[in-house]
Structure formats: structure tokens, C-alpha cells
Write a protein that holds these residues in place. Structure first.
Motif, PDB file in Angstrom:
ATOM      1  N   ALA A  62       0.833  -1.208   0.000  1.00 40.98           N
ATOM      2  CA  ALA A  62       0.000   0.000   0.000  1.00 40.98           C
ATOM      3  C   ALA A  62       0.867   1.257   0.000  1.00 40.98           C
ATOM      4  N   GLU A  63       1.930   1.226   0.781  1.00 41.65           N
ATOM      5  CA  GLU A  63       2.838   2.384   0.809  1.00 41.65           C
ATOM      6  C   GLU A  63       3.491   2.593  -0.554  1.00 41.65           C
ATOM      7  N   GLN A  65       2.214   1.712  -3.479  1.00 42.17           N
ATOM      8  CA  GLN A  65       1.184   2.236  -4.382  1.00 42.17           C
ATOM      9  C   GLN A  65       0.885   3.699  -4.076  1.00 42.17           C
ATOM     10  N   ARG A  66       0.894   4.039  -2.816  1.00 43.80           N
ATOM     11  CA  ARG A  66       0.645   5.438  -2.434  1.00 43.80           C
ATOM     12  C   ARG A  66       1.770   6.329  -2.960  1.00 43.80           C
ATOM     13  N   GLN A 155      -4.204   5.192  -7.527  1.00 48.89           N
ATOM     14  CA  GLN A 155      -5.067   5.569  -6.408  1.00 48.89           C
ATOM     15  C   GLN A 155      -6.055   4.445  -6.088  1.00 48.89           C
ATOM     16  N   TRP A 158      -4.216   1.597  -4.420  1.00 54.69           N
ATOM     17  CA  TRP A 158      -3.867   1.988  -3.053  1.00 54.69           C
ATOM     18  C   TRP A 158      -5.089   1.839  -2.132  1.00 54.69           C
ATOM     19  N   GLU A 162      -5.551  -0.662   1.055  1.00 57.39           N
ATOM     20  CA  GLU A 162      -5.898  -0.149   2.375  1.00 57.39           C
ATOM     21  C   GLU A 162      -7.104  -0.895   2.949  1.00 57.39           C
TER      22      GLU A 162
END
Length: 347
Positions: A62-63, A65-66, A155, A158, A162
Motif C-alpha cells: 500500500a505504501e 502504491q501510495r 489511487q 492503493w 488499504e
């Protein structure tokens, strides 16, 4: 015709069979016929470890992708700034054309010009500049569209990660709550065994393959070092004889190397303990256990589970007391940290 004398033999045979079944060992089941606390803790420990790994993997993904989405946003900003600059260039070209010609048609400009050829060269240069700027703006707009699409995908990915992590966190919390309950039950069973002076039978745990490809390993995988070898205190008459590893009840305890189990006992200062003999005349002790996973005489490999940590015996809290000796009994202890370090294991 069957002999009538054979029939009465069925009753003693059935009684003998039932007696044999009743006498079979039940090391891995509790008095209610269900899985023992040690087995439950081992299973839940593995499930919690798996959920934690999945959660951490998801968090890192996730980090990433962010970061990718933020990078696309920055690149979009730069692309838009570039388009704005090109629009300004195009505006300046148009203004220069208008001012230079005074608003007259090109034919009239040529008739009035002192040097029509020079005027045509200037017009061609302005036209090429105009086309170049328009082409660059077109390319930039297409690039912006691609970047915007990529940003939207990043987005979305991500947000999906999450949401997955939220579900994993809830699952992890649920497993850990069950694990805490099973650990409490295991601790109670261990204390009852020690108080009764009868060691619990070996819980044949599903063994982890981790460490089995190495000659020497640490006795537990995740830990905080607490009381060190030789440290003083009111609990030890002549200094601490081992290295303590602060770990929760039920943590799998591994044999640091290959060898043979020479002692499984409970009671006394060490509570439930296992002693393993290794090549070269060395012995390792694993004390204050809540359960054992081996029997005396078993052969073990490096990394094989020999028990589960606890707080039995003379203990102020859950931990593993680990010793290295040159005899199977206490009184010949070596510094276990240095001994393992000489075998390539840093604690």
C-alpha cells in the motif's frame, strides 16, 4: 455347521480390544477429548504469524502504491506547468505576428514590404514555430491524459490495498485474542502439571521448516534478551547460569543444533525443561517451558521444536531460560551468547 463354542469367545475379545484402545496415549488431547492447549497455541501462533506477515506485506504494498500515486500527481503538475508555458509561447508568437503585420493581410504586407522575400522567410519561421508549439502542446496533452489514467489506477490500487489491510488487521486482532486465551489455558495446565509433579506428555507440534537447513540457530525466532549469563541477583546464588529470552507463553522453542534429548523433566527451580546433548560433549537446556514437544531419547535437528515457552518453576514472568553446559546437569555452564556466536549465531 458352525461350532457353538466359538461364540462366547467374542465377548472377551471385544473387552480386550476396548482395554487396548483405552490404554493408548492421548498426549495431544485434553480431558474433554479436544485439542490440548499446547496444540491450540501452536496452531494459533502459526496463524497469527501468517496474518502478521500478510498484514506487513499489504502495508508495504500500500505504501508503494501510495508513493506511486503521489509521484504521478507530481509529474502531472509538472506536465501541466509545461503545457501552460507552451500556451504562453504560442500567445507570444501570435502577438508578435499581429504587431509586426499591424493586422494587415499577408498579401498587403508583401505589397508594402521593402523586401518581400525577407518577409516570407519571417512568416515561414513564425509558422514553423507555431506548428512546433502546437505539436508540443498536443504531445503534452496526450502525456497528461496517460499520466492521469495511471494516477487513477494507482489511487484505486492503493485504496483496495488499504481496505484489504483493514480486513487483515481485524483478522489479526481476532486471532491474537484467541491466542491470548489459549496461552492462559496452556499456562494453567503447565502450572497444574508442575504442582502435581507429573510432567505433561509431549505435544507433537507441526514442526517449522525454518532453520532446518542450518547447523545452528537461535532457540527462539523473535525475542528480547533479558537476564544475561553471569548477571547477579537475589534469585541466583552464584550468578545467572544462562541467557534469558523474554517471549510470550507458547512461543515455539527450537533446538539450537542437532542432537539427542537426554532429559525431559518438570518441577524444581527450572519447572518444565528439556536438555539436548550435542556433538563435542555439549548440552543445551531449555527451561521454564509450558509444554514439551519431544520425549527423552528423541533425535532432533537444528531448528526443530522441542517445546513451548512458559513461566514454570522459579520464574517471575514468561521467558525461556537457555543454558549451554559440558555436563547434562547444572554446574558446568558456559556463556551461551559467546558459544552460539562461535557457531555463527548472533543474538
Amino acid at each position: 455347521m458352525r461350532s457353538p463354542r466359538r461364540r462366547p469367545l467374542l465377548i472377551p475379545v471385544l473387552l480386550c480390544a476396548l482395554a487396548v484402545l483405552a490404554a493408548r496415549p492421548t498426549d495431544t488431547t485434553d480431558e474433554n477429548g479436544g485439542a490440548g492447549a499446547g496444540t491450540d497455541v501452536a496452531r494459533l501462533y502459526a496463524e497469527a504469524a501468517k496474518a502478521t506477515r500478510q498484514y506487513e506485506d499489504g502495508r508495504r504494498a500500500a505504501e508503494a502504491q501510495r508513493s506511486k500515486a503521489l509521484d504521478y500527481e507530481k509529474r502531472l503538475d509538472r506536465q501541466r506547468q509545461k503545457i501552460d508555458a507552451m500556451h504562453e509561447d504560442l500567445g507570444r508568437i501570435a502577438s508578435a505576428q499581429y504587431r509586426g503585420a499591424g493586422g494587415l493581410p499577408l498579401t498587403a504586407q508583401m505589397l508594402l514590404a521593402d523586401d518581400p522575400e525577407e518577409l516570407m522567410r519571417g512568416q515561414r519561421a513564425l509558422s514553423r514555430a507555431d506548428l512546433a508549439v502546437n505539436s508540443a502542446i498536443g504531445r503534452s496533452l496526450r502525456a497528461e491524459a496517460r499520466l492521469a489514467a495511471d494516477e487513477a489506477k494507482a489511487q484505486a490500487a492503493w485504496r483496495a490495498l488499504e481496505e484489504r489491510n483493514d480486513r487483515l488487521a481485524a483478522l489479526k486482532k481476532e486471532i491474537e485474542a484467541k491466542l491470548e486465551s489459549a496461552r492462559s489455558r496452556l499456562e494453567g495446565e503447565a502450572d497444574a502439571s508442575v504442582a502435581a509433579g507429573s510432567c505433561p506428555g509431549a505435544v507433537r507440534l507441526d514442526r517449522s521448516d525454518e532453520g532446518l537447513d542450518r547447523s545452528w540457530v537461535a532457540p527462539v525466532q523473535t525475542y528480547d534478551l533479558s537476564a544475561a549469563f553471569g548477571s547477579g541477583g537475589s534469585r541466583w546464588a552464584n550468578g545467572h547460569t544462562g541467557q534469558d529470552f523474554a517471549v510470550p507463553v507458547g512461543t515455539p522453542v527450537r533446538s539450537v543444533g542437532s542432537g539427542r534429548v537426554v532429559k525431559v523433566s518438570c518441577g524444581g527451580a527450572f519447572g518444565i525443561q528439556v536438555v539436548v546433548q550435542h556433538a563435542g560433549g555439549y548440552y543445551t537446556q531449555y527451561a521454564h517451558l509450558a509444554a514439551v514437544a519431544v520425549d527423552q531419547g528423541d533425535r532432533v535437528r537444528a531448528g526443530q521444536w522441542v517445546g513451548q515457552s512458559g513461566s514454570t518453576g522459579n520464574s517471575t514472568g514468561p521467558h525461556l531460560h537457555f543454558e549451554v553446559r559440558v555436563t547434562p546437569e547444572m554446574g558446568s555452564a558456559l556463556d551461551p551468547v559467546r558459544w552460539l556466536s562461535e557457531r555463527g549465531v548472533s543474538l
